[in-house]
Write a protein that holds these residues in place. Structure first.
Motif, PDB file in Angstrom:
ATOM      1  N   CYS A  58      22.061  35.134  31.830  1.00  0.00           N
ATOM      2  CA  CYS A  58      22.953  36.030  32.572  1.00  0.00           C
ATOM      3  C   CYS A  58      22.417  36.426  33.940  1.00  0.00           C
ATOM      4  CB  CYS A  58      23.250  37.277  31.740  1.00  0.00           C
ATOM      5  SG  CYS A  58      24.462  36.990  30.439  1.00  0.00           S
ATOM      6  N   GLN A  61      24.354  33.950  35.771  1.00  0.00           N
ATOM      7  CA  GLN A  61      25.786  34.236  35.668  1.00  0.00           C
ATOM      8  C   GLN A  61      26.151  35.470  36.486  1.00  0.00           C
ATOM      9  OE1 GLN A  61      28.670  32.633  35.173  1.00  0.00           O
ATOM     10  NE2 GLN A  61      28.299  32.254  32.986  1.00  0.00           N
ATOM     11  N   ALA A  70      32.293  31.846  38.609  1.00  0.00           N
ATOM     12  CA  ALA A  70      31.857  31.945  37.212  1.00  0.00           C
ATOM     13  C   ALA A  70      31.362  30.565  36.805  1.00  0.00           C
ATOM     14  CB  ALA A  70      32.998  32.391  36.302  1.00  0.00           C
ATOM     15  N   ASP A  71      30.280  30.523  36.035  1.00  0.00           N
ATOM     16  CA  ASP A  71      29.684  29.243  35.646  1.00  0.00           C
ATOM     17  C   ASP A  71      30.117  28.867  34.229  1.00  0.00           C
ATOM     18  OD1 ASP A  71      28.064  27.043  35.061  1.00  0.00           O
ATOM     19  OD2 ASP A  71      26.436  27.784  36.318  1.00  0.00           O
ATOM     20  N   VAL A  74      27.309  26.520  31.350  1.00  0.00           N
ATOM     21  CA  VAL A  74      26.150  27.115  30.673  1.00  0.00           C
ATOM     22  C   VAL A  74      25.718  26.301  29.463  1.00  0.00           C
ATOM     23  CG1 VAL A  74      25.368  29.094  29.316  1.00  0.00           C
ATOM     24  CG2 VAL A  74      26.574  29.456  31.476  1.00  0.00           C
ATOM     25  N   THR A 128      32.071  23.824  37.834  1.00  0.00           N
ATOM     26  CA  THR A 128      31.098  24.004  36.754  1.00  0.00           C
ATOM     27  C   THR A 128      31.603  23.442  35.428  1.00  0.00           C
ATOM     28  OG1 THR A 128      31.925  26.267  36.388  1.00  0.00           O
ATOM     29  CG2 THR A 128      30.006  26.004  37.818  1.00  0.00           C
ATOM     30  N   ALA A 221      20.571  30.158  39.384  1.00  0.00           N
ATOM     31  CA  ALA A 221      21.271  30.224  38.099  1.00  0.00           C
ATOM     32  C   ALA A 221      20.879  29.067  37.187  1.00  0.00           C
ATOM     33  CB  ALA A 221      22.781  30.231  38.322  1.00  0.00           C
ATOM     34  N   GLN A 248      28.222  30.104  26.282  1.00  0.00           N
ATOM     35  CA  GLN A 248      29.168  29.745  27.350  1.00  0.00           C
ATOM     36  C   GLN A 248      30.031  30.921  27.796  1.00  0.00           C
ATOM     37  OE1 GLN A 248      29.406  27.096  29.291  1.00  0.00           O
ATOM     38  NE2 GLN A 248      31.274  25.934  28.920  1.00  0.00           N
ATOM     39  N   SER A 251      28.159  34.835  28.013  1.00  0.00           N
ATOM     40  CA  SER A 251      27.392  35.124  29.224  1.00  0.00           C
ATOM     41  C   SER A 251      28.294  35.793  30.264  1.00  0.00           C
ATOM     42  CB  SER A 251      26.765  33.844  29.787  1.00  0.00           C
ATOM     43  OG  SER A 251      27.746  32.908  30.189  1.00  0.00           O
ATOM     44  N   ILE A 252      29.542  35.362  30.327  1.00  0.00           N
ATOM     45  CA  ILE A 252      30.499  35.996  31.234  1.00  0.00           C
ATOM     46  C   ILE A 252      30.867  37.381  30.704  1.00  0.00           C
ATOM     47  CG2 ILE A 252      32.811  35.844  32.246  1.00  0.00           C
ATOM     48  CD1 ILE A 252      32.570  32.793  32.060  1.00  0.00           C
TER      49      ILE A 252
END
Length: 319
Positions: A58, A61, A70-71, A74, A128, A221, A248, A251-252
């Protein structure tokens, strides 16, 4: 006087930091009431160990979301780096070379993603997500469908051993976290990250090299995800193809729970650290209630929807 006190209290409890602290305390008390053993320091340390892997992921992120992206790579950014570490270590017999190879993989991934977002102007989520697909195929090609290698003694010790009752991996997370907080609060690069998140156009007109900022963010990141992948090898003992999947979306979620605007330009990593712990306290409660894995996924999805509704519609704010 009472009215002033009421206004003061309202201000305190409406602040993001206070909300996070209240959520942490409430969730910890609920988990302890449902299962008294959860009040034991050993259980709290176990939760923090699980938090440290997500927390390190994170870091990246948070930086990316602060820039308005936003990634979604992950899962295989973590898995691919872990596989590179395990197989390189097995082939060379050196954990140092394996770790260097994993960091190099993270660096290459960061440059690739950063270049696509910064210079090709590809939407971060699209770039991403495409990278995740590429890394998934690359992982299978690299391993030829057979995972080889395992953790080294040093990496295992880092993930499982303690210093004064605190796991080394948790200490590492705190060190990296404090470094991230310093980066965002005290450096010009940190201020530029917030500026890019507020308005890329205004940042460009201000003479800030926006592309350089974005490249730096995606490189940091991806390197953090590589470090998390290596630590996960130490915790699990060996790599597997799904080791990064669970990180995935949460983390967001952890970043947004921590108060970082999904639109970018506002937030902090300290809040993200609180969001990470909140995620795992919720997971602890679901375990106590014997919720099936499918049920946990439903709850995780519901959490993400709720936090997006709660935070995602707010206006962008400057740091």
């Amino acid at each position: 006087m009472s009215e002033q006190n009421a206004i003061s209290l309202k201000g305190i409890f409406s602040s993001n930091g206070a909300r996070i602290v209240l959520m942490l305390v409430a969730l910890y008390l609920v988990s302890g009431i449902l299962e008294p053993n959860y009040f034991q320091p050993s259980h709290l340390m176990s939760v923090l160990v699980l938090c440290c892997f997500l927390g390190i992921i994170c870091i990246g992120q948070t930086l990316i979301i602060l820039t308005g992206g936003a990634d979604l790579s992950v899962a295989y950014s973590v898995t691919f780096s872990a596989c590179v570490f395990a197989q390189t270590t097995k082939q060379t017999g050196s954990g140092v070379i394996g770790f260097a190879a994993a960091l190099a993989a993270g660096l290459v991934m960061g440059v690739f993603k950063g270049f696509g977002v910064a210079y090709l102007r590809i939407t971060p989520m699209v770039m991403t997500l495409a990278t995740n697909s590429i890394l998934m195929s690359s992982t299978f090609l690299y391993t030829q469908g057979v995972l080889k290698g395992e953790s080294t003694e040093l990496v295992t010790a880092l993930a499982k051993e303690s210093f004064l009752g605190i796991r080394y991996c948790v200490i590492l997370w705190v060190i990296l976290g404090m470094g991230t907080i310093f980066l965002l609060r005290k450096t010009s690069f940190g201020r530029k990250i917030y500026a890019v998140g507020c308005s890329t156009r205004v940042t460009d007109l201000s003479g800030i090299h926006t592309q350089g900022v974005l490249m730096g963010v995606y490189i940091i990141a991806s390197v953090m995800m590589a470090i998390a992948g290596v630590l996960l090898i130490g915790y699990l003992g060996y790599p597997n193809y799904t080791m990064g999947d669970s990180y995935q979306l949460i983390s967001i979620a952890a970043v947004v729970i921590g108060g970082t605007s999904i639109l970018g330009g506002h937030g902090s990593y300290l809040g993200t650290m609180g969001g990470v712990v909140i995620i795992y306290l919720i997971q602890s409660i679901l375990i106590i209630l014997n919720i099936a894995e499918a049920g946990k996924e439903i709850v995780n999805g519901a959490i993400i929807l709720i936090i997006l509704l709660a935070y995602g519609r707010g206006k962008k704010q400057s740091a």
